[in-house]
Design a protein around this motif. Structure first.
Motif, PDB file in Angstrom:
ATOM      1  N   VAL A   1       0.826  -1.205   0.000  1.00  0.00           N
ATOM      2  CA  VAL A   1       0.000   0.000   0.000  1.00  0.00           C
ATOM      3  C   VAL A   1       0.861   1.256   0.000  1.00  0.00           C
ATOM      4  O   VAL A   1       0.520   2.265  -0.639  1.00  0.00           O
ATOM      5  CB  VAL A   1      -0.981   0.002   1.192  1.00  0.00           C
ATOM      6  CG1 VAL A   1      -0.259   0.132   2.527  1.00  0.00           C
ATOM      7  CG2 VAL A   1      -2.002   1.128   1.035  1.00  0.00           C
ATOM      8  N   GLU A   2       2.000   1.216   0.662  1.00  0.00           N
ATOM      9  CA  GLU A   2       2.889   2.378   0.660  1.00  0.00           C
ATOM     10  C   GLU A   2       3.429   2.645  -0.742  1.00  0.00           C
ATOM     11  O   GLU A   2       3.597   3.797  -1.150  1.00  0.00           O
ATOM     12  CB  GLU A   2       4.024   2.174   1.657  1.00  0.00           C
ATOM     13  CG  GLU A   2       3.553   2.271   3.115  1.00  0.00           C
ATOM     14  CD  GLU A   2       4.617   1.864   4.113  1.00  0.00           C
ATOM     15  OE1 GLU A   2       5.657   1.292   3.676  1.00  0.00           O
ATOM     16  OE2 GLU A   2       4.429   2.098   5.322  1.00  0.00           O
ATOM     17  N   THR A   3       3.691   1.557  -1.484  1.00  0.00           N
ATOM     18  CA  THR A   3       4.149   1.714  -2.865  1.00  0.00           C
ATOM     19  C   THR A   3       3.056   2.301  -3.739  1.00  0.00           C
ATOM     20  O   THR A   3       3.303   3.188  -4.562  1.00  0.00           O
ATOM     21  CB  THR A   3       4.593   0.355  -3.444  1.00  0.00           C
ATOM     22  OG1 THR A   3       5.700  -0.143  -2.685  1.00  0.00           O
ATOM     23  CG2 THR A   3       5.017   0.492  -4.897  1.00  0.00           C
TER      24      THR A   3
ATOM     25  N   ALA B   1      -5.665   2.761 -10.176  1.00  0.00           N
ATOM     26  CA  ALA B   1      -5.536   1.463 -10.862  1.00  0.00           C
ATOM     27  C   ALA B   1      -4.151   1.330 -11.482  1.00  0.00           C
ATOM     28  O   ALA B   1      -3.514   0.270 -11.406  1.00  0.00           O
ATOM     29  CB  ALA B   1      -6.620   1.322 -11.930  1.00  0.00           C
ATOM     30  N   GLU B   2      -3.670   2.404 -12.091  1.00  0.00           N
ATOM     31  CA  GLU B   2      -2.346   2.361 -12.713  1.00  0.00           C
ATOM     32  C   GLU B   2      -1.265   2.243 -11.650  1.00  0.00           C
ATOM     33  O   GLU B   2      -0.293   1.499 -11.809  1.00  0.00           O
ATOM     34  CB  GLU B   2      -2.124   3.618 -13.544  1.00  0.00           C
ATOM     35  CG  GLU B   2      -0.811   3.637 -14.312  1.00  0.00           C
ATOM     36  CD  GLU B   2      -0.684   2.516 -15.323  1.00  0.00           C
ATOM     37  OE1 GLU B   2       0.463   2.112 -15.617  1.00  0.00           O
ATOM     38  OE2 GLU B   2      -1.721   2.023 -15.817  1.00  0.00           O
ATOM     39  N   ALA B   3      -1.426   2.966 -10.543  1.00  0.00           N
ATOM     40  CA  ALA B   3      -0.437   2.894  -9.459  1.00  0.00           C
ATOM     41  C   ALA B   3      -0.372   1.493  -8.874  1.00  0.00           C
ATOM     42  O   ALA B   3       0.699   1.014  -8.490  1.00  0.00           O
ATOM     43  CB  ALA B   3      -0.789   3.902  -8.361  1.00  0.00           C
ATOM     44  N   ASP B   4      -1.513   0.818  -8.817  1.00  0.00           N
ATOM     45  CA  ASP B   4      -1.557  -0.546  -8.281  1.00  0.00           C
ATOM     46  C   ASP B   4      -0.841  -1.524  -9.196  1.00  0.00           C
ATOM     47  O   ASP B   4      -0.349  -2.554  -8.756  1.00  0.00           O
ATOM     48  CB  ASP B   4      -3.013  -0.981  -8.102  1.00  0.00           C
ATOM     49  CG  ASP B   4      -3.149  -2.282  -7.335  1.00  0.00           C
ATOM     50  OD1 ASP B   4      -2.378  -2.491  -6.381  1.00  0.00           O
ATOM     51  OD2 ASP B   4      -4.025  -3.088  -7.688  1.00  0.00           O
ATOM     52  N   ARG B   5      -0.758  -1.199 -10.488  1.00  0.00           N
ATOM     53  CA  ARG B   5      -0.089  -2.089 -11.446  1.00  0.00           C
ATOM     54  C   ARG B   5       1.366  -1.708 -11.653  1.00  0.00           C
ATOM     55  O   ARG B   5       2.127  -2.493 -12.208  1.00  0.00           O
ATOM     56  CB  ARG B   5      -0.805  -2.036 -12.793  1.00  0.00           C
ATOM     57  CG  ARG B   5      -2.242  -2.503 -12.721  1.00  0.00           C
ATOM     58  CD  ARG B   5      -2.940  -2.335 -14.064  1.00  0.00           C
ATOM     59  NE  ARG B   5      -4.371  -2.555 -13.911  1.00  0.00           N
ATOM     60  CZ  ARG B   5      -5.305  -1.701 -14.275  1.00  0.00           C
ATOM     61  NH1 ARG B   5      -4.969  -0.555 -14.818  1.00  0.00           N
ATOM     62  NH2 ARG B   5      -6.578  -1.976 -14.096  1.00  0.00           N
ATOM     63  N   ALA B   6       1.728  -0.498 -11.261  1.00  0.00           N
ATOM     64  CA  ALA B   6       3.084  -0.023 -11.505  1.00  0.00           C
ATOM     65  C   ALA B   6       4.039  -0.605 -10.473  1.00  0.00           C
ATOM     66  O   ALA B   6       4.641   0.095  -9.678  1.00  0.00           O
ATOM     67  CB  ALA B   6       3.130   1.503 -11.473  1.00  0.00           C
ATOM     68  N   ILE B   7       4.152  -1.928 -10.496  1.00  0.00           N
ATOM     69  CA  ILE B   7       4.986  -2.649  -9.542  1.00  0.00           C
ATOM     70  C   ILE B   7       6.086  -3.362 -10.314  1.00  0.00           C
ATOM     71  O   ILE B   7       5.895  -3.815 -11.435  1.00  0.00           O
ATOM     72  CB  ILE B   7       4.157  -3.692  -8.764  1.00  0.00           C
ATOM     73  CG1 ILE B   7       2.965  -3.009  -8.083  1.00  0.00           C
ATOM     74  CG2 ILE B   7       5.006  -4.416  -7.743  1.00  0.00           C
ATOM     75  CD1 ILE B   7       3.327  -2.001  -7.028  1.00  0.00           C
ATOM     76  N   ASP B   8       7.260  -3.457  -9.724  1.00  0.00           N
ATOM     77  CA  ASP B   8       8.371  -4.160 -10.359  1.00  0.00           C
ATOM     78  C   ASP B   8       7.949  -5.586 -10.726  1.00  0.00           C
ATOM     79  O   ASP B   8       7.294  -6.259  -9.921  1.00  0.00           O
ATOM     80  CB  ASP B   8       9.552  -4.196  -9.378  1.00  0.00           C
ATOM     81  CG  ASP B   8      10.764  -4.880  -9.978  1.00  0.00           C
ATOM     82  OD1 ASP B   8      10.878  -6.110  -9.796  1.00  0.00           O
ATOM     83  OD2 ASP B   8      11.568  -4.193 -10.616  1.00  0.00           O
TER      84      ASP B   8
ATOM     85  N   ALA C   1      -5.788   5.563  -2.643  1.00  0.00           N
ATOM     86  CA  ALA C   1      -4.687   4.592  -2.673  1.00  0.00           C
ATOM     87  C   ALA C   1      -4.545   3.905  -1.321  1.00  0.00           C
ATOM     88  O   ALA C   1      -4.290   2.699  -1.240  1.00  0.00           O
ATOM     89  CB  ALA C   1      -3.383   5.286  -3.063  1.00  0.00           C
ATOM     90  N   ALA C   2      -4.699   4.671  -0.242  1.00  0.00           N
ATOM     91  CA  ALA C   2      -4.555   4.106   1.103  1.00  0.00           C
ATOM     92  C   ALA C   2      -5.631   3.069   1.398  1.00  0.00           C
ATOM     93  O   ALA C   2      -5.379   2.049   2.038  1.00  0.00           O
ATOM     94  CB  ALA C   2      -4.596   5.220   2.141  1.00  0.00           C
TER      95      ALA C   2
END
Length: 221
Positions: free
Chosen positions: A35-37, A124-131, A60-61
């Motif tokens: 969640v912090e990411t 939604a994009e932030a949730d997918r923007a993961i390494d 996001a939180a």
């Protein structure tokens, strides 16, 4: 001034004290580091748009808080949790709370409908923007935690099915065609030709026979 500097101090205290700790009780793929990411990615994306970073921060939180009710309905439960949190009314109007709730509901990659607002799209994009390595590890961890009855083959099949649902189908939605595309594709299919050619495999030519100069490289690149 960074996006985090624009967030209401009281909202930060509430999220860090009451909301983020909830993630400590979820599966390893959705702990507080996740969640912090998402919060950080969301705020970074928000800086490129005319949006309220406080709404992004809150959405996001809260986006995965609904995991308390299980993965299948977690996005809907997250929206409910937002609407029921009376503390949020210290910083947001009822209309803004509804935007936050909808953004939390719309974050799920496998959702059958598009996010209803720019806030939902950003979260939604932030949730997918993961390494990629993190994404694969989260998928494996989730399977082991929630489907312990599966053997190695079963875990692998679930792993592949999840990636297919979340990412391959998502990428497929990005491919669109307009009338010109359809016209050119149709015309191309009406043309055929017989072609004869001679092939010389590159590996059949000795390196010593080829001299590449700096000028050759600059000409190409």
């Amino acid at each position: 001034m960074g996006a985090i500097d624009q967030i209401y101090p009281g909202l930060i205290s509430h999220v860090e004290g009451e909301i983020i700790p909830r993630y400590d009780h979820f599966d390893k793929a959705h702990r507080r580091d996740h969640v912090e990411t998402v919060i950080a990615q969301g705020l970074q994306l928000s800086s490129h748009y005319d949006v309220d970073p406080n709404i992004i921060y809150a959405a996001a939180a809260y986006h995965d808080t609904g995991l308390v009710d299980g993965r299948d309905v977690h996005h809907l439960s997250s929206g409910r949790i937002v609407r029921e949190d009376s503390r949020l009314r210290q910083w947001f109007s009822e209309e803004q709370i509804e935007v936050i709730a909808c953004a939390a509901e719309d974050h799920r990659a496998s959702s059958k409908h598009e996010p209803r607002s720019i806030y939902g799209r950003i979260v939604a994009e932030a949730d997918r923007a993961i390494d990629p390595e993190v994404t694969l590890r989260r998928t494996v961890q989730y399977g082991l935690n929630n489907y312990p009855q599966l053997d190695n083959n079963g875990q692998y099949e679930r792993f592949c099915a999840h990636l297919q649902e979340k990412y391959v189908d998502l990428l497929g939605k990005l491919v669109t065609a307009n009338n010109l595309d359809a016209k050119y594709t149709f015309q191309a299919r009406q043309t055929s030709a017989n072609v004869s050619f001679v092939e010389q495999p590159y590996f059949a030519v000795a390196d010593s026979l080829v001299k590449v100069t700096d000028a050759d490289i600059k000409k190409l690149y």
